[in-house]
Scaffold this motif. Sequence first.
Motif, PDB file in Angstrom:
ATOM      1  N   PHE A  89     -40.501 -29.020 -48.749  1.00  0.00           N
ATOM      2  CA  PHE A  89     -40.796 -29.060 -50.187  1.00  0.00           C
ATOM      3  C   PHE A  89     -42.094 -29.849 -50.404  1.00  0.00           C
ATOM      4  O   PHE A  89     -42.083 -31.039 -50.712  1.00  0.00           O
ATOM      5  CB  PHE A  89     -39.631 -29.707 -50.955  1.00  0.00           C
ATOM      6  N   PRO A  90     -43.248 -29.198 -50.245  1.00  0.00           N
ATOM      7  CA  PRO A  90     -44.520 -29.920 -50.377  1.00  0.00           C
ATOM      8  C   PRO A  90     -44.762 -30.364 -51.820  1.00  0.00           C
ATOM      9  O   PRO A  90     -44.370 -29.675 -52.766  1.00  0.00           O
ATOM     10  CB  PRO A  90     -45.572 -28.887 -49.960  1.00  0.00           C
ATOM     11  N   LEU A  91     -45.406 -31.513 -51.963  1.00  0.00           N
ATOM     12  CA  LEU A  91     -45.775 -31.981 -53.300  1.00  0.00           C
ATOM     13  C   LEU A  91     -47.185 -31.501 -53.613  1.00  0.00           C
ATOM     14  O   LEU A  91     -48.132 -31.826 -52.900  1.00  0.00           O
ATOM     15  CB  LEU A  91     -45.715 -33.518 -53.358  1.00  0.00           C
ATOM     16  N   TYR A  92     -47.301 -30.708 -54.666  1.00  0.00           N
ATOM     17  CA  TYR A  92     -48.635 -30.225 -55.064  1.00  0.00           C
ATOM     18  C   TYR A  92     -48.646 -29.862 -56.531  1.00  0.00           C
ATOM     19  O   TYR A  92     -47.598 -29.822 -57.187  1.00  0.00           O
ATOM     20  CB  TYR A  92     -49.063 -29.047 -54.188  1.00  0.00           C
ATOM     21  N   GLU A  93     -49.827 -29.665 -57.050  1.00  0.00           N
ATOM     22  CA  GLU A  93     -49.961 -29.268 -58.450  1.00  0.00           C
ATOM     23  C   GLU A  93     -51.054 -28.207 -58.573  1.00  0.00           C
ATOM     24  O   GLU A  93     -51.967 -28.155 -57.755  1.00  0.00           O
ATOM     25  CB  GLU A  93     -50.232 -30.476 -59.357  1.00  0.00           C
ATOM     26  N   VAL A  94     -50.908 -27.363 -59.604  1.00  0.00           N
ATOM     27  CA  VAL A  94     -51.855 -26.261 -59.799  1.00  0.00           C
ATOM     28  C   VAL A  94     -52.280 -26.241 -61.266  1.00  0.00           C
ATOM     29  O   VAL A  94     -51.428 -26.145 -62.158  1.00  0.00           O
ATOM     30  CB  VAL A  94     -51.224 -24.897 -59.425  1.00  0.00           C
ATOM     31  N   GLU A  95     -53.590 -26.361 -61.481  1.00  0.00           N
ATOM     32  CA  GLU A  95     -54.096 -26.328 -62.858  1.00  0.00           C
ATOM     33  C   GLU A  95     -54.669 -24.960 -63.181  1.00  0.00           C
ATOM     34  O   GLU A  95     -55.387 -24.377 -62.365  1.00  0.00           O
ATOM     35  CB  GLU A  95     -55.148 -27.424 -63.048  1.00  0.00           C
ATOM     36  N   ASP A  96     -54.323 -24.453 -64.352  1.00  0.00           N
ATOM     37  CA  ASP A  96     -54.812 -23.156 -64.855  1.00  0.00           C
ATOM     38  C   ASP A  96     -54.587 -22.008 -63.873  1.00  0.00           C
ATOM     39  O   ASP A  96     -55.334 -21.027 -63.881  1.00  0.00           O
ATOM     40  CB  ASP A  96     -56.302 -23.261 -65.229  1.00  0.00           C
ATOM     41  N   GLY A  97     -53.586 -22.149 -63.034  1.00  0.00           N
ATOM     42  CA  GLY A  97     -53.231 -21.075 -62.120  1.00  0.00           C
ATOM     43  C   GLY A  97     -54.182 -20.920 -60.941  1.00  0.00           C
ATOM     44  O   GLY A  97     -54.022 -19.996 -60.142  1.00  0.00           O
ATOM     45  N   VAL A  98     -55.179 -21.795 -60.817  1.00  0.00           N
ATOM     46  CA  VAL A  98     -56.158 -21.623 -59.737  1.00  0.00           C
ATOM     47  C   VAL A  98     -56.468 -22.897 -58.947  1.00  0.00           C
ATOM     48  O   VAL A  98     -56.663 -22.837 -57.731  1.00  0.00           O
ATOM     49  CB  VAL A  98     -57.492 -21.025 -60.263  1.00  0.00           C
ATOM     50  N   ARG A  99     -56.513 -24.039 -59.606  1.00  0.00           N
ATOM     51  CA  ARG A  99     -56.941 -25.260 -58.908  1.00  0.00           C
ATOM     52  C   ARG A  99     -55.751 -25.976 -58.275  1.00  0.00           C
ATOM     53  O   ARG A  99     -54.951 -26.617 -58.957  1.00  0.00           O
ATOM     54  CB  ARG A  99     -57.680 -26.189 -59.872  1.00  0.00           C
ATOM     55  N   TYR A 100     -55.626 -25.852 -56.965  1.00  0.00           N
ATOM     56  CA  TYR A 100     -54.515 -26.436 -56.214  1.00  0.00           C
ATOM     57  C   TYR A 100     -54.882 -27.831 -55.720  1.00  0.00           C
ATOM     58  O   TYR A 100     -55.975 -28.035 -55.220  1.00  0.00           O
ATOM     59  CB  TYR A 100     -54.172 -25.573 -54.990  1.00  0.00           C
ATOM     60  N   THR A 101     -53.967 -28.775 -55.858  1.00  0.00           N
ATOM     61  CA  THR A 101     -54.133 -30.086 -55.251  1.00  0.00           C
ATOM     62  C   THR A 101     -52.848 -30.427 -54.501  1.00  0.00           C
ATOM     63  O   THR A 101     -51.756 -30.378 -55.082  1.00  0.00           O
ATOM     64  CB  THR A 101     -54.378 -31.177 -56.321  1.00  0.00           C
ATOM     65  N   ILE A 102     -52.974 -30.734 -53.224  1.00  0.00           N
ATOM     66  CA  ILE A 102     -51.808 -31.165 -52.444  1.00  0.00           C
ATOM     67  C   ILE A 102     -51.726 -32.684 -52.542  1.00  0.00           C
ATOM     68  O   ILE A 102     -52.707 -33.389 -52.319  1.00  0.00           O
ATOM     69  CB  ILE A 102     -51.927 -30.687 -50.983  1.00  0.00           C
ATOM     70  N   ASN A 103     -50.547 -33.211 -52.907  1.00  0.00           N
ATOM     71  CA  ASN A 103     -50.412 -34.635 -53.222  1.00  0.00           C
ATOM     72  C   ASN A 103     -49.851 -35.466 -52.066  1.00  0.00           C
ATOM     73  O   ASN A 103     -49.769 -36.682 -52.160  1.00  0.00           O
ATOM     74  CB  ASN A 103     -49.494 -34.831 -54.435  1.00  0.00           C
ATOM     75  N   PHE A 104     -49.403 -34.837 -51.025  1.00  0.00           N
ATOM     76  CA  PHE A 104     -48.794 -35.598 -49.926  1.00  0.00           C
ATOM     77  C   PHE A 104     -49.130 -34.930 -48.602  1.00  0.00           C
ATOM     78  O   PHE A 104     -48.955 -33.719 -48.440  1.00  0.00           O
ATOM     79  CB  PHE A 104     -47.262 -35.641 -50.109  1.00  0.00           C
ATOM     80  N   SER A 105     -49.643 -35.716 -47.684  1.00  0.00           N
ATOM     81  CA  SER A 105     -49.984 -35.155 -46.372  1.00  0.00           C
ATOM     82  C   SER A 105     -48.816 -35.363 -45.421  1.00  0.00           C
ATOM     83  O   SER A 105     -48.242 -36.448 -45.359  1.00  0.00           O
ATOM     84  CB  SER A 105     -51.226 -35.854 -45.806  1.00  0.00           C
TER      85      SER A 105
END
Lengths: 292, 394
Positions: free
Chosen positions: A231-247
């Motif tokens: 279950f990776p922690l990540y967020e996506v803005e406007d359906g395109v900008r992905y940021t992974i929050n935990f390595s």
Amino acid sequence: MPLEVHDRDYMFAGHVGCPGCGAAIAMRFVLKALGEKTVMVIPACCWSIIAGAYPQSALKIPVLHTAFETGGAVASGVRAALDIKGDTETTVVTWAGDGGTFDIGFQALSGAVERNEDFIYVCYDNEAYMNTGIQRSSSTPYGAWTTTTPGRDWKKMRKKNIVEALVAHRIPYAATASIAFPEDLFRKVEKAKAIKGSRFIHIFASCPTGWRIPSEISVKIARMAVQTNIFPLYEVEDGVRYTINFSPKGYLVKEYFRLQGRFKHLTEKDLDQIQSMVEEDWKLLLHKAGGS
Amino acid sequence: MKRVLEGSHSVAEAVRLARADVIAAYPITPQTHIVERLSDFCADGSLKARYLRVESEHSAMAALIGASSAGVRTFTATSSQGLALMHELLHWASGARLPIVLAEVNRALAPGWNIWTDQTDSLAQRDTGWIQLYCETGQEVLDTTLQAFRLAEQVSLPVMVVLDAFYLSHTYEPVDVPGQEEADRFLPAFRPRFMLNTEKPCAFNQMAPPDVYMEMRRSIQDGMKVALGGFAEMEEEFRRIFGRSYGAVEAISCEDAEIILVTSGTITSTCRQLLKELRSRGEKAGILKIKLFRPFPAESIRGYLKNVRKAAVIDRNFSFGSGGIFAGEVKAALCDLPERPEVFSFIAGLGGRDVTISDLESIYMQTKSQDVPPQESIWAGLRPLPVYAPDLKE
């Protein structure tokens, strides 16, 4: 490291959740981040029970309990009413389980976010129909035992990737979060609160009863789900900008599976296959986030 | 002001006059002209409402449950399959005591696909806790829709305004459209008794175990009982302002009648025409039009029918395994009377089949010529169905 969060609670100490309930922990954190100017819509799920029976309520905010498949639509109506009354301050939140989100409520959710309704939809995911007694949902992971996938009929299909389904609607904000990472969860809820339009937060909420684990490892197991990339922690803005929050720290999925009764029937070969499925999903996510 | 309006547009005009705050709807023939006109009103600003273009009728009702719980005036419209899809939430709306108003254009249920009028769709929702009002004319449609909001808000129960597909929804008639000022006088702003409010947080619709559930259900019935008397009071107020009223039931030439035709919806208009002819021939006929179906006005129906010899109930609907639905209700209302009329049950006009004056005359004559009605409903004008599957034939 101490958690830098205020000590106000919008949940009473008493509720009727099971010991170690991840969904109760999730609610407490999310309400802390949202504050008192919140109206919550709860379609049928564990929280329909956890919140308590008439005339008591475990929550200090207004709650509208609704039918199973209506989370997206009822929240749209509440928002429309508040808008017409000129109330732009109150945040409307739908609080639904995986059944109400991935399965029976998916149509109403898809409709609501396609219209970009101004609300936050939180799915607390315990990976099966726990309230009715641990039946399989489309969120149940590959390999899991449930009361409707018993014995050799353990679930042979992948868990539906709900975040990607929401991202495909190009909503302003979609994120995963975990009860084991409260600072990350808190930040995401606060971030979502400040954005207009449809926002989706998928919270991994462990279920000791349904996962066949001791209640005291509820948070640990949720942490391991992130550490193993299940279950990776990540967020996506406007359906395109992905940021992974935990390595990831390189933990193997079998360490997570070994602790849970719902996976005890799996062979080493099954676990190896699941390990490669998780790695495949992780690579896909890295690719979307612009990584290698 | 008198205008020539389509029945659907009469609904929309009333919703505009009612200043609905939130509308949520999903298109279905023959309801579409209602929601298209309301979309126009929202777009041109003549109705300041939020219009939610939801992805299903189920979500339309769900959205209104949310909006009404937040304390605003709400409206939707649907038909047939759409109403059937809403079924679960019709129960929810009444159980939550929400004064939602729904215009329901009677249309036959599939299969086979049939978009024409038939009351089985709305009557199948009989036990959902909704007040149901059946309309006959365009004027009645407009007036009833406006009245529906007031009645709903008075008793905290949802109201269904029912009109026949095409015969009413798509038919143009002269309609007196009230001015906004008089409409406001009749229907003041909605003041909810309870609503979602962050200043006074409450939980709505939460778990209700056996120790409280029965009392909650009983309170809905208490609301229905208030609605029965409330309907007459509301109509009196309406008549005072607009000079028109309809009654929960309307009795036409019933004083000296020996046979009364019991009707609802647009079949009543055709019956009125027949009645003139029958009366001119010296037949002692009358009409009892039932407008209010839930709560069922059993007492006034008993009052009109207790002294006649025969009643013929004409149902454009059917309950499989039983009979005409209005007929069943009428018989139940009469059964405690020491002396009661023979009640004939006729099924006519299902799936939009035209019910002509001569069809109704035939129903009247059948009723007149038989002393005792058959146990089962009589299907008027039934024809042999052609069989097109050759290998099914002998």
